[in-house]
Design a protein around this motif. Structure first.
Motif, PDB file in Angstrom:
ATOM      1  N   ASN A   1      22.509  52.512  -1.162  1.00 23.44           N
ATOM      2  CA  ASN A   1      22.680  51.579  -0.213  1.00 23.44           C
ATOM      3  C   ASN A   1      23.273  51.797   0.973  1.00 23.44           C
ATOM      4  O   ASN A   1      24.153  52.620   1.163  1.00 23.44           O
ATOM      5  CB  ASN A   1      23.778  50.359  -0.941  1.00 23.44           C
ATOM      6  N   PHE A   2      22.635  51.155   2.137  1.00 19.98           N
ATOM      7  CA  PHE A   2      23.181  51.957   3.562  1.00 19.98           C
ATOM      8  C   PHE A   2      23.423  50.750   4.457  1.00 19.98           C
ATOM      9  O   PHE A   2      22.801  49.612   4.368  1.00 19.98           O
ATOM     10  CB  PHE A   2      21.814  52.464   4.212  1.00 19.98           C
ATOM     11  N   ALA A   3      24.780  50.700   4.816  1.00 14.52           N
ATOM     12  CA  ALA A   3      25.345  49.396   5.498  1.00 14.52           C
ATOM     13  C   ALA A   3      24.749  49.413   6.971  1.00 14.52           C
ATOM     14  O   ALA A   3      24.569  50.220   7.387  1.00 14.52           O
ATOM     15  CB  ALA A   3      26.766  49.508   5.569  1.00 14.52           C
ATOM     16  N   VAL A   4      24.322  48.007   7.300  1.00 14.78           N
ATOM     17  CA  VAL A   4      23.867  47.988   8.545  1.00 14.78           C
ATOM     18  C   VAL A   4      24.715  46.789   9.001  1.00 14.78           C
ATOM     19  O   VAL A   4      24.797  45.851   9.213  1.00 14.78           O
ATOM     20  CB  VAL A   4      22.346  47.154   8.562  1.00 14.78           C
ATOM     21  N   SER A   5      25.584  47.489  10.190  1.00 10.88           N
ATOM     22  CA  SER A   5      26.794  46.727  10.640  1.00 10.88           C
ATOM     23  C   SER A   5      26.163  45.404  11.388  1.00 10.88           C
ATOM     24  O   SER A   5      26.884  44.412  11.337  1.00 10.88           O
ATOM     25  CB  SER A   5      27.563  47.661  11.536  1.00 10.88           C
ATOM     26  N   ILE A   6      25.119  45.622  12.305  1.00 10.41           N
ATOM     27  CA  ILE A   6      24.662  44.544  13.022  1.00 10.41           C
ATOM     28  C   ILE A   6      24.135  43.456  12.014  1.00 10.41           C
ATOM     29  O   ILE A   6      24.317  42.259  12.579  1.00 10.41           O
ATOM     30  CB  ILE A   6      23.704  45.138  13.962  1.00 10.41           C
ATOM     31  N   GLU A   7      23.727  43.723  11.060  1.00 13.97           N
ATOM     32  CA  GLU A   7      23.258  42.617   9.905  1.00 13.97           C
ATOM     33  C   GLU A   7      24.422  42.226   9.088  1.00 13.97           C
ATOM     34  O   GLU A   7      24.178  41.105   8.482  1.00 13.97           O
ATOM     35  CB  GLU A   7      22.049  43.308   9.367  1.00 13.97           C
ATOM     36  N   ARG A   8      25.420  42.805   9.210  1.00 18.54           N
ATOM     37  CA  ARG A   8      26.586  42.426   8.167  1.00 18.54           C
ATOM     38  C   ARG A   8      26.086  42.526   6.861  1.00 18.54           C
ATOM     39  O   ARG A   8      26.456  41.535   5.988  1.00 18.54           O
ATOM     40  CB  ARG A   8      27.265  41.264   8.609  1.00 18.54           C
ATOM     41  N   ASP A   9      25.335  43.437   6.427  1.00 20.67           N
ATOM     42  CA  ASP A   9      24.639  43.513   5.219  1.00 20.67           C
ATOM     43  C   ASP A   9      24.366  44.957   4.909  1.00 20.67           C
ATOM     44  O   ASP A   9      24.625  45.812   5.557  1.00 20.67           O
ATOM     45  CB  ASP A   9      23.562  42.625   5.095  1.00 20.67           C
ATOM     46  N   TYR A  10      23.967  45.110   3.654  1.00 17.15           N
ATOM     47  CA  TYR A  10      23.586  46.684   3.434  1.00 17.15           C
ATOM     48  C   TYR A  10      21.952  46.258   2.803  1.00 17.15           C
ATOM     49  O   TYR A  10      21.614  45.297   2.348  1.00 17.15           O
ATOM     50  CB  TYR A  10      24.334  47.040   2.412  1.00 17.15           C
ATOM     51  N   PHE A  11      21.131  47.474   2.965  1.00 16.75           N
ATOM     52  CA  PHE A  11      19.793  47.530   2.450  1.00 16.75           C
ATOM     53  C   PHE A  11      19.545  48.794   1.584  1.00 16.75           C
ATOM     54  O   PHE A  11      20.218  49.832   1.697  1.00 16.75           O
ATOM     55  CB  PHE A  11      18.820  47.407   3.669  1.00 16.75           C
TER      56      PHE A  11
END
Length: 96
Positions: A11-21
């Motif tokens: 799982n990789f956090a994507v701060s701009i999306e406030r989510d992880y993928f």
């Protein structure tokens, strides 16, 4: 596992999306960065539809120290339109 050529998922956090993928990581080769032997890896998003619009992230790690030597991919810094800049960062660790 990566050095042996095995594919792993994270799982990789994507701060701009406030989510992880969910991403997978694969070895792309062995090389050299700043005179250090490097393991070259690529992170790609697992979702096949998102993969067509999300560029991979390339990283290189020092084989001996396990330190990050190179990062190429999307950054967490946005332009005036809210789009992330692509970054290329070479890490150079001072002698301790």
């Amino acid at each position: 596992k990566l050095a042996a050529g095995e594919r792993i998922s994270v799982n990789f956090a994507v701060s701009i999306e406030r989510d992880y993928f969910r991403f997978f990581i694969v070895k792309t080769g062995n090389g050299e960065v700043n005179g250090r032997r490097a393991l070259q890896l690529r992170l790609q998003i697992e979702n096949v539809f998102l993969r067509s619009v999300v560029d991979p992230i390339d990283i290189s790690y020092d084989v001996e120290s396990k330190r990050l030597l190179l990062y190429r991919g999307m950054s967490n810094i946005n332009n005036e339109r809210g789009k992330s800049y692509r970054a290329s960062v070479v890490f150079d660790y001072a002698s301790q």
